[in-house]
Design a protein around this motif. Sequence first.
Motif, PDB file in Angstrom:
ATOM      1  N   GLU A 165      -5.557  -1.290  -7.299  1.00 39.54           N
ATOM      2  CA  GLU A 165      -5.479  -2.388  -6.339  1.00 39.54           C
ATOM      3  C   GLU A 165      -5.062  -3.643  -7.082  1.00 39.54           C
ATOM      4  O   GLU A 165      -5.299  -3.769  -8.287  1.00 39.54           O
ATOM      5  N   GLU A 192      -0.073   4.659  -7.876  1.00 37.44           N
ATOM      6  CA  GLU A 192       0.148   4.278  -6.481  1.00 37.44           C
ATOM      7  C   GLU A 192      -0.834   3.182  -6.088  1.00 37.44           C
ATOM      8  O   GLU A 192      -2.051   3.338  -6.225  1.00 37.44           O
ATOM      9  N   GLY A 207      -3.131   1.240  -3.784  1.00 38.29           N
ATOM     10  CA  GLY A 207      -3.939   1.650  -2.642  1.00 38.29           C
ATOM     11  C   GLY A 207      -4.599   2.999  -2.826  1.00 38.29           C
ATOM     12  O   GLY A 207      -5.583   3.304  -2.170  1.00 38.29           O
ATOM     13  N   LYS A 208      -4.057   3.809  -3.715  1.00 36.93           N
ATOM     14  CA  LYS A 208      -4.650   5.120  -4.013  1.00 36.93           C
ATOM     15  C   LYS A 208      -5.283   5.109  -5.402  1.00 36.93           C
ATOM     16  O   LYS A 208      -6.427   5.496  -5.572  1.00 36.93           O
ATOM     17  N   ASP A 209      -4.516   4.685  -6.398  1.00 34.25           N
ATOM     18  CA  ASP A 209      -4.988   4.652  -7.781  1.00 34.25           C
ATOM     19  C   ASP A 209      -5.494   3.266  -8.190  1.00 34.25           C
ATOM     20  O   ASP A 209      -6.488   3.144  -8.892  1.00 34.25           O
ATOM     21  N   GLN A 236       0.848  -1.195   0.000  1.00 37.03           N
ATOM     22  CA  GLN A 236       0.000   0.000   0.000  1.00 37.03           C
ATOM     23  C   GLN A 236       0.888   1.252   0.000  1.00 37.03           C
ATOM     24  O   GLN A 236       1.808   1.365   0.794  1.00 37.03           O
ATOM     25  N   GLY A 237       0.632   2.156  -0.919  1.00 36.71           N
ATOM     26  CA  GLY A 237       1.431   3.374  -1.054  1.00 36.71           C
ATOM     27  C   GLY A 237       2.628   3.219  -1.977  1.00 36.71           C
ATOM     28  O   GLY A 237       3.322   4.188  -2.260  1.00 36.71           O
ATOM     29  N   ILE A 241      -9.111   1.649  -8.444  1.00 33.52           N
ATOM     30  CA  ILE A 241      -9.945   1.554  -7.249  1.00 33.52           C
ATOM     31  C   ILE A 241     -11.312   2.178  -7.512  1.00 33.52           C
ATOM     32  O   ILE A 241     -12.326   1.671  -7.061  1.00 33.52           O
ATOM     33  N   LYS A 242     -11.318   3.260  -8.294  1.00 34.36           N
ATOM     34  CA  LYS A 242     -12.586   3.925  -8.610  1.00 34.36           C
ATOM     35  C   LYS A 242     -13.431   3.055  -9.528  1.00 34.36           C
ATOM     36  O   LYS A 242     -12.920   2.236 -10.282  1.00 34.36           O
TER      37      LYS A 242
END
Length: 118
Positions: A47, A41, A43-45, A14-15, A61-62
Motif C-alpha cells: 500500500e 501489486e 492493494g494486494k502486496d 489498486q491492482g 499490507i500484511k
Amino acid sequence: MYSTKDKSPLEAVQGMLVWVYDCSLGNSSNGGLSSYCQILEIGKDIELVKGNLGSCIARPIKKPPEGHIGWMSGGCYISTHDSRFSEAVEHILGHRFYGAIPLHDRSETQEMYDRMWH
C-alpha cells in the motif's frame, strides 16, 4: 461501473503492478518482499502511505512476522511508468512528483534493532 476519472488517485492504482529496484550489492530487507519479488501489486502486496517527514512510502499490507517490530526501509524502491502512480503519490504528498518511492519491507526483532544501534 465507473471510469478511472471517477476514482480517487489512490483507488485508481489498486491492482497496478510496480517494479522493485534493488541494490546491486545485495538485498537488505531481512527476508522482506523485495528479497523474493521483482514485481508487486498495489492493494494486494503493498500500500502507498504517508511516511515520516512528509514523504510517501510503500509498505506491505500484511503485518510484520510474529515478534518483529514495524516496517522499515531495506534500501529498495518501487516505481512504474504509469502516470496514475505519480498522481497517487502526488495525492499523498500534496505536490508534484515523478520517480520512485522507498519500499519499507524490512522488519526486525527488538533484539536485532537494539544490537544494530547500541
